[in-house]
Motif scaffolding. Structure first.
Motif, PDB file in Angstrom:
ATOM      1  N   GLU A  33      54.985  23.238  87.221  1.00  0.00           N
ATOM      2  CA  GLU A  33      55.856  22.258  86.573  1.00  0.00           C
ATOM      3  C   GLU A  33      56.195  21.119  87.526  1.00  0.00           C
ATOM      4  OE1 GLU A  33      59.663  23.733  85.381  1.00  0.00           O
ATOM      5  OE2 GLU A  33      60.144  24.578  87.344  1.00  0.00           O
ATOM      6  N   LEU A  34      56.449  19.954  86.952  1.00  0.00           N
ATOM      7  CA  LEU A  34      56.868  18.806  87.747  1.00  0.00           C
ATOM      8  C   LEU A  34      58.342  18.937  88.074  1.00  0.00           C
ATOM      9  CD1 LEU A  34      55.193  15.682  86.086  1.00  0.00           C
ATOM     10  CD2 LEU A  34      54.698  16.639  88.335  1.00  0.00           C
ATOM     11  N   VAL A  35      58.696  18.712  89.343  1.00  0.00           N
ATOM     12  CA  VAL A  35      60.103  18.704  89.748  1.00  0.00           C
ATOM     13  C   VAL A  35      60.394  17.411  90.499  1.00  0.00           C
ATOM     14  CG1 VAL A  35      60.221  21.216  89.890  1.00  0.00           C
ATOM     15  CG2 VAL A  35      59.712  19.910  91.943  1.00  0.00           C
ATOM     16  N   LEU A  36      61.655  17.014  90.457  1.00  0.00           N
ATOM     17  CA  LEU A  36      62.114  15.805  91.138  1.00  0.00           C
ATOM     18  C   LEU A  36      63.068  16.220  92.242  1.00  0.00           C
ATOM     19  CD1 LEU A  36      62.294  12.660  91.207  1.00  0.00           C
ATOM     20  CD2 LEU A  36      64.213  12.860  89.611  1.00  0.00           C
ATOM     21  N   ASP A  37      62.788  15.800  93.466  1.00  0.00           N
ATOM     22  CA  ASP A  37      63.604  16.186  94.619  1.00  0.00           C
ATOM     23  C   ASP A  37      64.063  14.962  95.392  1.00  0.00           C
ATOM     24  OD1 ASP A  37      63.228  18.981  94.222  1.00  0.00           O
ATOM     25  OD2 ASP A  37      61.272  18.845  95.192  1.00  0.00           O
ATOM     26  N   SER A  38      65.225  15.110  96.045  1.00  0.00           N
ATOM     27  CA  SER A  38      65.622  14.151  97.075  1.00  0.00           C
ATOM     28  C   SER A  38      65.156  14.724  98.413  1.00  0.00           C
ATOM     29  CB  SER A  38      67.138  13.956  97.064  1.00  0.00           C
ATOM     30  OG  SER A  38      67.787  15.149  97.471  1.00  0.00           O
ATOM     31  N   GLU A  39      65.617  14.142  99.505  1.00  0.00           N
ATOM     32  CA  GLU A  39      65.149  14.583 100.821  1.00  0.00           C
ATOM     33  C   GLU A  39      65.499  16.039 101.100  1.00  0.00           C
ATOM     34  OE1 GLU A  39      64.959  12.790 105.347  1.00  0.00           O
ATOM     35  OE2 GLU A  39      66.419  11.998 103.936  1.00  0.00           O
ATOM     36  N   ASN A  40      66.702  16.467 100.653  1.00  0.00           N
ATOM     37  CA  ASN A  40      67.189  17.797 101.031  1.00  0.00           C
ATOM     38  C   ASN A  40      67.501  18.733  99.875  1.00  0.00           C
ATOM     39  OD1 ASN A  40      67.386  17.430 103.996  1.00  0.00           O
ATOM     40  ND2 ASN A  40      68.800  15.795 103.411  1.00  0.00           N
ATOM     41  N   THR A  41      67.310  18.274  98.632  1.00  0.00           N
ATOM     42  CA  THR A  41      67.698  19.148  97.527  1.00  0.00           C
ATOM     43  C   THR A  41      66.905  18.821  96.273  1.00  0.00           C
ATOM     44  OG1 THR A  41      69.619  20.088  96.369  1.00  0.00           O
ATOM     45  CG2 THR A  41      69.577  17.701  96.632  1.00  0.00           C
ATOM     46  N   ILE A 106      61.411   6.473  87.394  1.00  0.00           N
ATOM     47  CA  ILE A 106      60.637   7.700  87.632  1.00  0.00           C
ATOM     48  C   ILE A 106      60.812   8.679  86.469  1.00  0.00           C
ATOM     49  CG2 ILE A 106      60.489   9.752  89.120  1.00  0.00           C
ATOM     50  CD1 ILE A 106      61.299   7.784  91.436  1.00  0.00           C
ATOM     51  N   ALA A 107      62.053   8.797  85.974  1.00  0.00           N
ATOM     52  CA  ALA A 107      62.320   9.699  84.851  1.00  0.00           C
ATOM     53  C   ALA A 107      61.514   9.294  83.619  1.00  0.00           C
ATOM     54  CB  ALA A 107      63.808   9.713  84.528  1.00  0.00           C
ATOM     55  N   ASN A 108      61.389   7.997  83.394  1.00  0.00           N
ATOM     56  CA  ASN A 108      60.611   7.508  82.257  1.00  0.00           C
ATOM     57  C   ASN A 108      59.121   7.737  82.461  1.00  0.00           C
ATOM     58  OD1 ASN A 108      62.895   6.649  80.857  1.00  0.00           O
ATOM     59  ND2 ASN A 108      62.791   4.563  81.656  1.00  0.00           N
ATOM     60  N   GLU A 109      58.647   7.461  83.671  1.00  0.00           N
ATOM     61  CA  GLU A 109      57.215   7.527  83.935  1.00  0.00           C
ATOM     62  C   GLU A 109      56.679   8.958  83.993  1.00  0.00           C
ATOM     63  OE1 GLU A 109      53.979   6.053  87.337  1.00  0.00           O
ATOM     64  OE2 GLU A 109      55.997   5.187  87.287  1.00  0.00           O
ATOM     65  N   TYR A 110      57.427   9.852  84.659  1.00  0.00           N
ATOM     66  CA  TYR A 110      56.921  11.205  84.883  1.00  0.00           C
ATOM     67  C   TYR A 110      57.491  12.244  83.922  1.00  0.00           C
ATOM     68  CZ  TYR A 110      54.768   9.541  89.183  1.00  0.00           C
ATOM     69  OH  TYR A 110      53.983   8.865  90.074  1.00  0.00           O
ATOM     70  N   PHE A 111      58.673  11.960  83.361  1.00  0.00           N
ATOM     71  CA  PHE A 111      59.324  12.959  82.509  1.00  0.00           C
ATOM     72  C   PHE A 111      59.597  12.450  81.091  1.00  0.00           C
ATOM     73  CE2 PHE A 111      60.451  13.751  86.965  1.00  0.00           C
ATOM     74  CZ  PHE A 111      59.936  15.033  87.121  1.00  0.00           C
ATOM     75  N   ASN A 112      59.132  11.237  80.786  1.00  0.00           N
ATOM     76  CA  ASN A 112      59.132  10.688  79.420  1.00  0.00           C
ATOM     77  C   ASN A 112      60.512  10.612  78.771  1.00  0.00           C
ATOM     78  OD1 ASN A 112      56.245  10.538  79.491  1.00  0.00           O
ATOM     79  ND2 ASN A 112      56.171  12.736  79.044  1.00  0.00           N
ATOM     80  N   LEU A 113      61.529  10.301  79.551  1.00  0.00           N
ATOM     81  CA  LEU A 113      62.873  10.202  78.968  1.00  0.00           C
ATOM     82  C   LEU A 113      62.967   9.067  77.956  1.00  0.00           C
ATOM     83  CD1 LEU A 113      65.668  10.983  81.556  1.00  0.00           C
ATOM     84  CD2 LEU A 113      64.366  12.497  80.105  1.00  0.00           C
ATOM     85  N   ASN A 114      62.189   8.001  78.179  1.00  0.00           N
ATOM     86  CA  ASN A 114      62.255   6.852  77.270  1.00  0.00           C
ATOM     87  C   ASN A 114      61.662   7.157  75.897  1.00  0.00           C
ATOM     88  OD1 ASN A 114      59.720   7.095  78.372  1.00  0.00           O
ATOM     89  ND2 ASN A 114      59.413   4.901  78.719  1.00  0.00           N
ATOM     90  N   GLN A 115      61.088   8.341  75.714  1.00  0.00           N
ATOM     91  CA  GLN A 115      60.556   8.730  74.410  1.00  0.00           C
ATOM     92  C   GLN A 115      61.562   9.534  73.580  1.00  0.00           C
ATOM     93  OE1 GLN A 115      56.709  10.644  74.822  1.00  0.00           O
ATOM     94  NE2 GLN A 115      55.952   9.053  76.206  1.00  0.00           N
ATOM     95  N   ILE A 116      62.747   9.770  74.150  1.00  0.00           N
ATOM     96  CA  ILE A 116      63.778  10.546  73.447  1.00  0.00           C
ATOM     97  C   ILE A 116      64.661   9.582  72.648  1.00  0.00           C
ATOM     98  CG2 ILE A 116      65.730  12.129  73.712  1.00  0.00           C
ATOM     99  CD1 ILE A 116      64.410  13.063  76.344  1.00  0.00           C
ATOM    100  N   LYS A 117      64.518   9.588  71.336  1.00  0.00           N
ATOM    101  CA  LYS A 117      65.165   8.574  70.492  1.00  0.00           C
ATOM    102  C   LYS A 117      66.683   8.705  70.457  1.00  0.00           C
ATOM    103  CE  LYS A 117      61.084   7.899  67.633  1.00  0.00           C
ATOM    104  NZ  LYS A 117      60.445   8.081  66.306  1.00  0.00           N
ATOM    105  N   GLN A 118      67.186   9.925  70.592  1.00  0.00           N
ATOM    106  CA  GLN A 118      68.634  10.117  70.489  1.00  0.00           C
ATOM    107  C   GLN A 118      69.351   9.857  71.823  1.00  0.00           C
ATOM    108  OE1 GLN A 118      67.112  14.026  69.854  1.00  0.00           O
ATOM    109  NE2 GLN A 118      69.107  14.911  70.337  1.00  0.00           N
TER     110      GLN A 118
END
Length: 221
Positions: A33-41, A106-118
């Motif tokens: 699965e794709l995950v999003l991380d910062s430097e330490n978490t 990044i959320a739009n590009e990798y996790f498709n948030l911009n496709q959520i209509k609500q």
């Protein structure tokens, strides 16, 4: 996808960017699965998704399904939003507030948030948004971090009172906190003690993923 398959053996980093707000942002294939991380978490998906899913289960999926409007302060990659929609099958409105425009991109590009209509995504400071909003919410999810640090304003009584004032009757706050030392333990217990017990009930859920502690507040009147 070969990267997804290999990620069950070793993590595969596919994106890395320096952000003015979040310092380092990374997107990685981990265990398929794709995950999003910062430097330490972990910022989204992975352990963070498990933490907030646990909190939502504690509130109750049936209860959430009857809600009209959820506010998410701190969107990052949007894993809690995906939990609401994909797992709980929530149909109501979601307002997501994220201070970092790089994170939204990044959320739009990798996790498709911009496709959520609500979903209504707003780039703003959580503190500023909470002061300005005229809406009332059934559920407010607070997941605001700068890497492993939590801004001090989150624990100030002015902010917590304002958050509680935005709840509808029988509404909930789900607050994800990080505890790294005893001072953070003291901070959380002070926060709980200052909640108005005549109007609200509050509880802390046991430690999740070692360093995270969830606080749940419910408006009872």
């Amino acid at each position: 996808m070969i990267q997804k398959i290999i990620s069950y053996l070793i993590p595969i980093k596919i994106f890395r960017k320096k952000s003015a707000r979040s310092k380092i942002i990374e997107v990685t294939w981990t265990n398929g699965e794709l995950v999003l991380d910062s430097e330490n978490t972990n910022y989204s998906y992975g352990s963070l998704q498990r933490i907030l899913r646990y909190g939502l289960r504690n509130i109750g999926y049936k209860t959430i399904l009857e809600m009209d409007h959820v506010l998410v302060l701190g969107v990052a990659g949007g894993s809690v939003i995906k939990t609401l929609i994909d797992e709980i099958e929530y149909k109501g409105k979601i307002t997501g507030v994220e201070i970092d425009p790089d994170m939204i991109q990044i959320a739009n590009e990798y996790f498709n948030l911009n496709q959520i209509k609500q979903l209504d995504l707003i780039i703003d400071d959580a503190f500023e948004f909470v002061l300005k909003t005229k809406d009332k919410y059934d559920l407010i999810i607070i997941d605001v971090f700068e890497d492993i640090k939590m801004p001090n304003f989150l624990f100030e009584s002015f902010f917590s009172n304002r958050i509680c004032s935005l709840l509808k009757d029988r509404g909930f706050v789900l607050f994800n906190t990080m505890i790294l030392d005893e001072a953070h333990n003291v901070r959380n217990r002070k926060y709980i003690s200052e909640i108005n017990t005549k109007l609200f009930t509050s509880k802390m859920l046991p430690r999740i993923e070692v360093h995270n502690e969830l606080i749940i507040i419910e408006k009872v009147a």
